[in-house]
Design a protein around this motif. Structure first.
Motif, PDB file in Angstrom:
ATOM      1  N   UNK A  68      25.069  39.001  15.250  1.00  0.00           N
ATOM      2  CA  UNK A  68      23.622  39.030  15.045  1.00  0.00           C
ATOM      3  C   UNK A  68      23.143  37.862  14.209  1.00  0.00           C
ATOM      4  N   UNK A  69      23.918  37.518  13.169  1.00  0.00           N
ATOM      5  CA  UNK A  69      23.548  36.391  12.319  1.00  0.00           C
ATOM      6  C   UNK A  69      23.652  35.066  13.081  1.00  0.00           C
ATOM      7  N   UNK A  70      24.665  34.956  13.948  1.00  0.00           N
ATOM      8  CA  UNK A  70      24.802  33.761  14.774  1.00  0.00           C
ATOM      9  C   UNK A  70      23.597  33.624  15.705  1.00  0.00           C
ATOM     10  N   UNK A  71      23.205  34.731  16.346  1.00  0.00           N
ATOM     11  CA  UNK A  71      22.048  34.711  17.252  1.00  0.00           C
ATOM     12  C   UNK A  71      20.773  34.368  16.508  1.00  0.00           C
ATOM     13  N   UNK A  72      20.621  34.898  15.280  1.00  0.00           N
ATOM     14  CA  UNK A  72      19.422  34.623  14.495  1.00  0.00           C
ATOM     15  C   UNK A  72      19.342  33.138  14.129  1.00  0.00           C
ATOM     16  N   UNK A  73      20.479  32.563  13.723  1.00  0.00           N
ATOM     17  CA  UNK A  73      20.501  31.140  13.377  1.00  0.00           C
ATOM     18  C   UNK A  73      20.201  30.278  14.598  1.00  0.00           C
ATOM     19  N   UNK A  74      20.752  30.661  15.747  1.00  0.00           N
ATOM     20  CA  UNK A  74      20.484  29.927  16.990  1.00  0.00           C
ATOM     21  C   UNK A  74      19.006  30.038  17.354  1.00  0.00           C
ATOM     22  N   UNK A  75      18.433  31.203  17.177  1.00  0.00           N
ATOM     23  CA  UNK A  75      17.028  31.409  17.519  1.00  0.00           C
ATOM     24  C   UNK A  75      16.087  30.567  16.682  1.00  0.00           C
ATOM     25  N   UNK A  76      16.482  30.265  15.427  1.00  0.00           N
ATOM     26  CA  UNK A  76      15.614  29.469  14.559  1.00  0.00           C
ATOM     27  C   UNK A  76      15.474  28.028  15.045  1.00  0.00           C
ATOM     28  N   UNK A  77      16.395  27.575  15.872  1.00  0.00           N
ATOM     29  CA  UNK A  77      16.292  26.214  16.409  1.00  0.00           C
ATOM     30  C   UNK A  77      15.078  26.107  17.317  1.00  0.00           C
ATOM     31  N   UNK A  78      14.827  27.150  18.092  1.00  0.00           N
ATOM     32  CA  UNK A  78      13.641  27.191  18.932  1.00  0.00           C
ATOM     33  C   UNK A  78      13.728  26.302  20.167  1.00  0.00           C
ATOM     34  N   UNK A  79      12.750  26.476  21.040  1.00  0.00           N
ATOM     35  CA  UNK A  79      12.718  25.722  22.299  1.00  0.00           C
ATOM     36  C   UNK A  79      12.527  24.237  22.039  1.00  0.00           C
ATOM     37  N   UNK A  80      11.629  23.903  21.109  1.00  0.00           N
ATOM     38  CA  UNK A  80      11.365  22.491  20.829  1.00  0.00           C
ATOM     39  C   UNK A  80      12.606  21.811  20.237  1.00  0.00           C
ATOM     40  N   UNK A  81      13.301  22.510  19.355  1.00  0.00           N
ATOM     41  CA  UNK A  81      14.511  21.947  18.777  1.00  0.00           C
ATOM     42  C   UNK A  81      15.575  21.713  19.830  1.00  0.00           C
ATOM     43  N   UNK A  82      15.757  22.692  20.725  1.00  0.00           N
ATOM     44  CA  UNK A  82      16.745  22.543  21.797  1.00  0.00           C
ATOM     45  C   UNK A  82      16.357  21.410  22.747  1.00  0.00           C
TER      46      UNK A  82
ATOM     47  N   UNK B 217      26.845  26.321  19.383  1.00  0.00           N
ATOM     48  CA  UNK B 217      26.113  26.782  20.572  1.00  0.00           C
ATOM     49  C   UNK B 217      24.991  25.815  20.931  1.00  0.00           C
ATOM     50  N   UNK B 218      24.301  25.319  19.916  1.00  0.00           N
ATOM     51  CA  UNK B 218      23.227  24.354  20.166  1.00  0.00           C
ATOM     52  C   UNK B 218      23.796  23.101  20.818  1.00  0.00           C
ATOM     53  N   UNK B 219      24.952  22.647  20.342  1.00  0.00           N
ATOM     54  CA  UNK B 219      25.573  21.454  20.915  1.00  0.00           C
ATOM     55  C   UNK B 219      25.999  21.668  22.361  1.00  0.00           C
ATOM     56  N   UNK B 220      26.200  22.931  22.750  1.00  0.00           N
ATOM     57  CA  UNK B 220      26.619  23.211  24.122  1.00  0.00           C
ATOM     58  C   UNK B 220      25.432  23.387  25.080  1.00  0.00           C
ATOM     59  N   UNK B 221      24.244  23.510  24.553  1.00  0.00           N
ATOM     60  CA  UNK B 221      23.068  23.650  25.422  1.00  0.00           C
ATOM     61  C   UNK B 221      22.907  22.427  26.321  1.00  0.00           C
ATOM     62  N   UNK B 222      22.975  21.192  25.803  1.00  0.00           N
ATOM     63  CA  UNK B 222      22.876  20.040  26.710  1.00  0.00           C
ATOM     64  C   UNK B 222      24.022  19.977  27.719  1.00  0.00           C
ATOM     65  N   UNK B 223      25.189  20.500  27.336  1.00  0.00           N
ATOM     66  CA  UNK B 223      26.301  20.532  28.292  1.00  0.00           C
ATOM     67  C   UNK B 223      25.904  21.263  29.564  1.00  0.00           C
ATOM     68  N   UNK B 224      25.200  22.383  29.397  1.00  0.00           N
ATOM     69  CA  UNK B 224      24.804  23.200  30.553  1.00  0.00           C
ATOM     70  C   UNK B 224      23.559  22.628  31.228  1.00  0.00           C
TER      71      UNK B 224
END
Length: 351
Positions: free
Chosen positions: A43-57, A317-324
């Motif tokens: 849950x904490x991992x998901x929360x931290x990932x969510x704070x990056x947001x669409x613009x950050x990704x 996880x954020x670093x893997x978003x561009x991979x996909x």
């Protein structure tokens, strides 16, 4: 008499095991990633990932696009004898990246495929093979310099953990320097070693994809000699500098992601995190896309800068978003290139 598949001798046990190294690496990486998730708060991992947001990704993806474009231009600069313009190199660099990060191959599988696909533009097999070899050398050499910068910056930090990690990384860079020196020596001076035989085999493999007149063209060693000519010092220097710039640009992905998560990370800290995590991932090249290794590296390095394990896993996880996001279209592009080549093949009469 033509040899059929049934007539060919079965591969040796060693070769069969070697072919399965990426599979074994993938299984080990999945196990490591699963363990890291199990011992941390999902849950904490998901929360931290969510704070990056669409613009950050989106910003991270755009940075990755810039990195791949720089690498594509670098590849075009070092590949002498490929008079096809920069466009194919840019397209195939995306394909190389997509294969390396999304398919169960060792981290050089996409590079070999990229060299093979380059022959579809009329580039000779020898030139394509030599170009991939030189480009990969500069890419790894640039990573070594980038990692050295990270180690030097890490050494400036106070605290025993940072000093111990810097010392350990410095030893790893020493080994990398010896490997790079050997790789360069084989390219420049040839020899009868196993690596040169592998290079020659790579060239013959690409020749099969080239034109029927390929046999009259220079071999791989001759193409390598042409690329390393003194009068080409400027294109080679450009290729090397572009790879260095691409590695440093990768630190911007770290900076954006951690800033969005609420960490006051500096550019220096982002460079250390990116450089050393990439060095760890590169050392585990048999593991496809560094699965599990990248996550573990961020957890290890994040602790030095006060980044908790949950945020470190979210960063991975954020670093893997561009991979996909970029990898899937590149795989589709690869299939379209293969399909077009198949349809335009001489003498094709059926579907």
């Amino acid at each position: 008499m033509r040899q059929t598949l049934s007539d060919r001798p079965p591969p040796s046990l060693g070769r069969a095991l070697l072919r399965r190294v990426p599979l074994f690496g993938a299984l080990a990486g999945i196990a490591l990633a699963a363990w890291l998730v199990a011992v941390n708060d999902v849950g904490a991992v998901a929360a931290a990932f969510g704070r990056v947001g669409v613009l950050g990704l989106a910003a991270v993806v755009l940075v990755r696009v810039g990195i791949i474009l720089l690498c594509g231009i670098a590849w075009a600069q070092v590949t002498a004898g490929a008079a096809v313009g920069t466009g194919p190199f840019l397209l195939l660099r995306f394909v190389r990246e997509g294969v390396n990060v999304l398919l169960p191959v060792a981290s050089v599988g996409g590079d070999v495929l990229g060299g093979r696909l380059l022959t579809f533009w009329g580039v000779s097999g020898a030139v394509a093979a030599a170009g991939i070899i030189v480009d990969m050398f500069f890419q790894v050499a640039a990573l070594a310099l980038f990692s050295l910068a990270g180690v030097l910056l890490l050494g400036q930090l106070e605290g025993e953990p940072a000093a111990q990690l810097a010392a350990w990384c410095a030893k790893g860079l020493g080994v990398s320097a010896l490997v790079l020196a050997g790789f360069f020596a084989v390219q420049r001076f040839g020899g009868a070693g196993a690596l040169e035989r592998r290079i020659a085999a790579l060239g013959r493999r690409f020749v099969r994809e080239a034109s029927p007149t390929e046999s009259a063209r220079p071999g791989v060693q001759a193409a390598l000699d042409a690329m390393w000519e003194r009068r080409r010092w400027w294109p080679l220097s450009q290729g090397a500098l572009l790879h260095v710039a691409a590695w440093f640009l990768g630190a911007l992905e770290i900076w954006i992601a951690l800033r969005c998560m609420g960490f006051e990370v500096t550019v220096t800290e982002a460079i250390v995190l990116e450089s050393l995590s990439q060095a760890i991932k590169s050392a585990a090249f048999p593991v496809p896309s560094g699965l599990g290794v990248q996550e573990g590296g961020f957890v290890l390095l994040g602790g030095v800068f006060g980044i908790d394990a949950d945020a470190a896993l979210a960063l991975s996880l954020v670093k893997r978003v561009p991979d996909v996001v970029l990898g899937l279209p590149s795989l589709i592009a690869w299939q379209m290139i293969e399909g077009r080549r198949h349809l335009l093949a001489p003498g094709r009469s059926g579907p």
